[in-house]
Write a protein that holds these residues in place. Sequence first.
Motif, PDB file in Angstrom:
ATOM      1  N   LEU A  27       0.255 -14.838  48.080  1.00 48.74           N
ATOM      2  CA  LEU A  27       0.092 -15.986  47.202  1.00 48.74           C
ATOM      3  C   LEU A  27      -1.346 -16.463  47.279  1.00 48.74           C
ATOM      4  O   LEU A  27      -2.024 -16.260  48.282  1.00 48.74           O
ATOM      5  CB  LEU A  27       1.028 -17.115  47.636  1.00 48.74           C
ATOM      6  CG  LEU A  27       2.531 -16.854  47.487  1.00 48.74           C
ATOM      7  CD1 LEU A  27       3.294 -17.837  48.352  1.00 48.74           C
ATOM      8  CD2 LEU A  27       2.942 -16.995  46.041  1.00 48.74           C
ATOM      9  N   LYS A  28      -1.798 -17.103  46.230  1.00 58.52           N
ATOM     10  CA  LYS A  28      -3.145 -17.647  46.245  1.00 58.52           C
ATOM     11  C   LYS A  28      -3.158 -18.984  46.979  1.00 58.52           C
ATOM     12  O   LYS A  28      -2.323 -19.839  46.742  1.00 58.52           O
ATOM     13  CB  LYS A  28      -3.658 -17.838  44.813  1.00 58.52           C
ATOM     14  CG  LYS A  28      -3.890 -16.536  44.062  1.00 58.52           C
ATOM     15  CD  LYS A  28      -4.436 -16.813  42.673  1.00 58.52           C
ATOM     16  CE  LYS A  28      -4.686 -15.527  41.913  1.00 58.52           C
ATOM     17  NZ  LYS A  28      -5.216 -15.786  40.549  1.00 58.52           N
ATOM     18  N   SER A 231      11.563 -18.129  44.892  1.00 61.26           N
ATOM     19  CA  SER A 231      10.261 -18.216  44.229  1.00 61.26           C
ATOM     20  C   SER A 231       9.455 -19.303  44.916  1.00 61.26           C
ATOM     21  O   SER A 231      10.009 -20.332  45.330  1.00 61.26           O
ATOM     22  CB  SER A 231      10.419 -18.530  42.737  1.00 61.26           C
ATOM     23  OG  SER A 231      10.909 -19.842  42.545  1.00 61.26           O
ATOM     24  N   ILE A 232       8.163 -19.062  45.076  1.00 58.88           N
ATOM     25  CA  ILE A 232       7.294 -19.987  45.791  1.00 58.88           C
ATOM     26  C   ILE A 232       6.101 -20.343  44.914  1.00 58.88           C
ATOM     27  O   ILE A 232       5.464 -19.465  44.331  1.00 58.88           O
ATOM     28  CB  ILE A 232       6.782 -19.365  47.110  1.00 58.88           C
ATOM     29  CG1 ILE A 232       7.954 -18.922  47.982  1.00 58.88           C
ATOM     30  CG2 ILE A 232       5.901 -20.356  47.871  1.00 58.88           C
ATOM     31  CD1 ILE A 232       7.527 -18.202  49.251  1.00 58.88           C
ATOM     32  N   SER A 233       5.813 -21.651  44.834  1.00 55.26           N
ATOM     33  CA  SER A 233       4.633 -22.125  44.119  1.00 55.26           C
ATOM     34  C   SER A 233       3.820 -23.010  45.056  1.00 55.26           C
ATOM     35  O   SER A 233       4.367 -23.902  45.701  1.00 55.26           O
ATOM     36  CB  SER A 233       5.040 -22.920  42.876  1.00 55.26           C
ATOM     37  OG  SER A 233       3.908 -23.562  42.296  1.00 55.26           O
ATOM     38  N   GLN A 237       0.603 -23.897  41.212  1.00 54.95           N
ATOM     39  CA  GLN A 237       0.231 -22.609  40.649  1.00 54.95           C
ATOM     40  C   GLN A 237       1.482 -21.884  40.170  1.00 54.95           C
ATOM     41  O   GLN A 237       2.607 -22.275  40.500  1.00 54.95           O
ATOM     42  CB  GLN A 237      -0.491 -21.768  41.701  1.00 54.95           C
ATOM     43  CG  GLN A 237      -1.831 -22.341  42.149  1.00 54.95           C
ATOM     44  CD  GLN A 237      -2.492 -21.443  43.179  1.00 54.95           C
ATOM     45  OE1 GLN A 237      -2.701 -20.260  42.947  1.00 54.95           O
ATOM     46  NE2 GLN A 237      -2.818 -22.013  44.317  1.00 54.95           N
ATOM     47  N   PRO A 238       1.317 -20.800  39.401  1.00 49.45           N
ATOM     48  CA  PRO A 238       2.492 -20.037  38.945  1.00 49.45           C
ATOM     49  C   PRO A 238       3.337 -19.547  40.116  1.00 49.45           C
ATOM     50  O   PRO A 238       2.816 -19.195  41.180  1.00 49.45           O
ATOM     51  CB  PRO A 238       1.865 -18.856  38.184  1.00 49.45           C
ATOM     52  CG  PRO A 238       0.545 -19.376  37.713  1.00 49.45           C
ATOM     53  CD  PRO A 238       0.064 -20.282  38.809  1.00 49.45           C
ATOM     54  N   GLU A 239       4.643 -19.529  39.908  1.00 49.85           N
ATOM     55  CA  GLU A 239       5.558 -19.093  40.955  1.00 49.85           C
ATOM     56  C   GLU A 239       5.443 -17.596  41.197  1.00 49.85           C
ATOM     57  O   GLU A 239       5.126 -16.827  40.283  1.00 49.85           O
ATOM     58  CB  GLU A 239       6.997 -19.428  40.571  1.00 49.85           C
ATOM     59  CG  GLU A 239       7.278 -20.915  40.454  1.00 49.85           C
ATOM     60  CD  GLU A 239       8.721 -21.179  40.049  1.00 49.85           C
ATOM     61  OE1 GLU A 239       9.396 -20.230  39.577  1.00 49.85           O
ATOM     62  OE2 GLU A 239       9.177 -22.318  40.216  1.00 49.85           O
ATOM     63  N   GLN A 240       5.692 -17.197  42.451  1.00 50.23           N
ATOM     64  CA  GLN A 240       5.814 -15.785  42.780  1.00 50.23           C
ATOM     65  C   GLN A 240       7.128 -15.564  43.503  1.00 50.23           C
ATOM     66  O   GLN A 240       7.578 -16.408  44.277  1.00 50.23           O
ATOM     67  CB  GLN A 240       4.650 -15.317  43.655  1.00 50.23           C
ATOM     68  CG  GLN A 240       3.334 -15.210  42.913  1.00 50.23           C
ATOM     69  CD  GLN A 240       2.311 -14.390  43.679  1.00 50.23           C
ATOM     70  OE1 GLN A 240       2.672 -13.575  44.513  1.00 50.23           O
ATOM     71  NE2 GLN A 240       1.045 -14.608  43.391  1.00 50.23           N
TER      72      GLN A 240
END
Length: 354
Positions: A27-28, A231-233, A237-240
């Motif tokens: 993730l960023k 899903s993680i945000s 930011q956009p979810e991954q």
Amino acid sequence: MRDWLLYLVIAGVLAFAVSSWWGVRKLKARHTRSAVWEETHSPGLGQQKVAVVMNPIKARSAEARTLIEEACAAAGWVPPRFFDTTAEDPGFSQARAAVDYGADVVLVGGGDGTVRVVADILAGTDIAMGLIPLGTGNLLARNIHLDVGDLHGSVQTALFGHQRFIDTARMKVENSRTKEASEHTFLVIAGIGMDAEVVGDTSDGLKKAVGWLAYTEAGVRHLPGRRKKVSISLDDQPEQSRKIRSVLFANCGLIPGGIDFIPQAMIDDGMLDVVVMSPRSAIGWLAMYWKIVLKHKRNLPVMTYYRSGKIVIRCAEPVPTQVDGDPSGEATKVTVQVAPGSLLVRVKDGTEGD
């Protein structure tokens, strides 16, 4: 033929091991640390009005009460006002009563649950919180470097020590299946997944007998299990999508046993350190164990770290959650956010960070 069978078994083991490390995406994380362990300062007060929120069922609560009363009398202060928690109220109304009393400092005599409740009320005020650790974990006390076995020393620090502002955090727990929602303040580590399963499945009797080591027994029982898709945000930011066993949200990282579980987590940096754990075999768990114990800096794909001020996790099915070692319900969505510098706490004179 036996050689081929042996080779097949070895290949299967290697494939299973590699699967623990494969397919983990990053993730960023945009943030870097903004502050580390501000200098302490004296309260600058002569007389102090002292309130005490006490859990009276704790083993050393009577001793703590006597030490507090004696210390206030020796200082020539007004006698402290005590507000005892009950089974029905773990400290919310007691902490509000302490604020209404006009306390300069509110001492918390109890475990991590009582500390969380009082912090929830005091956060955002200029009223200091002093810790009298009487619980099993005493997580915040350890992270501000109190000797949790020295009751007299903790009383002296809570009444006459310096003070500093630390971060707090809140976790909103939502369950789309039951339509239930709740919010919880935490000070050290909250989590979703296996860590919460362990917390909820630890025997109270065993905790009384062996203290924090009781969590080890439950932890071993919960090592086997499947990863859950979430899903993680981070910071909107956009979810991954990830498959996880646990996600931890750390305001600070020292846990019982002297283990600095998340060394980079600082209590006043305005950020939460997020740990995503995704092992799927014993090899992955073993690698994580050695990383924590040996404190090596090598990155593990099954244990990734991020820094964020806000985290949102969504789950297809309800997953257990915990805050500072207390179960906080099952969630299909959790939202975690830090509140920088929101709580004033009493610490030892000249306390320094790592």
